[in-house]
Design an enzyme around this catalytic site. Sequence first.
Site: not given
Length: 595
Positions: A388-389, A392, A395
């Site tokens: 998940h992290e 980010h 991105h």
Amino acid sequence: MTTYTNRNEVPVHEKWNLSDIYPKIEKWENDYQLIEEITVSLKKFDGNIHDGHSLYEYLKQREELSFHFNKVYAYAMLMVDENTRETLPQSYLDKAKQLSVKVSAATSFFMPYLLSLDEETLRSYIKEEGRLTYFEEDLLDSFRYKEHVLSKEQEEILSKLGEALSVPGHTFGMINNADIKFGEVTNENGDRIELTRGMYSKLIEDEDREKRREAYKAYYQPYVQLKNSIAATLSAAIKNNVTLAKIRHYPSALEKALFGDNVPREVYENLIQTTKDNISPLHQYTRIRKEKLKLDEIRQYDMSVPLVSGVKQVISYEEAYETMLKALAPLGEDYLTILKEFKDKCYIDVRETPGKRSGAYNLGVYGVHPYILLNHQDDLDSLFTLVHECGHGVHSKLSSQYQPQITAGYSIFVAEVASTVNEVLLINYLLNNESDPEVRKHLLNHFIDQFKGTFFTQVMFAEFEMKTHDMAERGIPLNVEVFNQTYETLFREYNGETIIFDEEVKYGWSRIPHFYRPFYVYKYATGFASAIHLATKILEGDQETIHSYLEFLKSGSSDYPLELLKKTGVDLTTPDPIQNALKRFGELVEEFSQI
């Protein structure tokens, strides 16, 4: 699993490297001083911007200030999070916060000044000073707010009221974090002890039903006792939102909240309506849960216990990283190269140590690289958190690499897309490579519960916000009874008739901090639905989607969130992405019931 008694024991390659921001603290202090100097210089522009050249000079200096300030603040914050007990990093962070107040004060004149211009004058400035084209889109976007910005005097009064208007949220925060005392539960030794939040999240998943029931009653006890006080703070917060929307000439509080992202009201309403039209798989899941747990009746405290027991996977950090690289392979070599760099170049702080900030986050530092904080526990949840992290992180990395500073940051509206696409690719990879039926069931259960929490629960909260604000706009008084009735009705609609209601269910509204940040939670659901839509196409090997998705990760905030998503084939102004996500949920529930 390795536990460390202090940070020095953690291997160097598992700690982030802050010297990439500042090799030594003197450099931090130099930047701090530079920001103070620029702040003084910016103040001089108040009342002195009369042409394109002076406007450009102001904006250029403000951007330079923002570049250095972000580094100064990030460095201090990351240092504090390594060990929140250390006082020296805390003093640096305090200094950075004081600096932030000075910067705000020095630049507060600009927005009223800009909106006092007519658009023609602004365009003539841009024509006369060519270098202003860099800021052009930002300047013209500010003009969208023109009819919602008041006179300089009125704006000053409103800014002075800012602190008073934030009192309801602040009061709830103090009740919820500082003052609240939960009821008592029985520990392993048979002693009565006061429940804590951390204990609650474990006990509500306990296989012993009596322990779950006891924890549930103890957890809700203070909320029920304080129901009138909390209803008063929530009612005040809602009235403040409604009043501010009227003062600023918005059609409603909802439209005021959606304005910044340029999202039409229909997107919000469509999310709720499409979800309710396709709610039956969620009701089916509640029935399956009742069956699997062999219960005569199912209650709210039975809704979080895992349905598959005894599947405790130990996944080391090294193994988790390798799994992530395999799971995200459909995104292509360039994506994987960036992920390898995160590990090799020490962008990630991996281990839990005494005093380290809990949880996990990604912080992109423009001009440097992203920093990721984890507290890795060698389990399935930690694998999902890592993936998940890193979503980010990539991105942030790509947006910073491909966008100028002004558009490198991305909106919260699109933030959860990158992280959730990764999670969907991961669950798909794990299911495809797992033959043990118990582990497969465990994985499906994990994903269905996550889908439920990130999507359905947030849509239900979003509808609660819409209904209560709508009542306030129509002059209906808000109190405990109104909140209880609204929440209970919605809870039944979303969770189905299978659940037997305890008295506590209808007080669910009283414990949600997000309700003090109006119309925010729907973004979790739209982000999640967009990600499911994209991940499905990526897994089908749709090259066009893979290409447009990677372009999306490079776009920062170069366009409005809905427009950025449209370029990837996700159009949230239609019901399609929401319907596709709900169809996927139905398939997951079906597969789970078949195993």
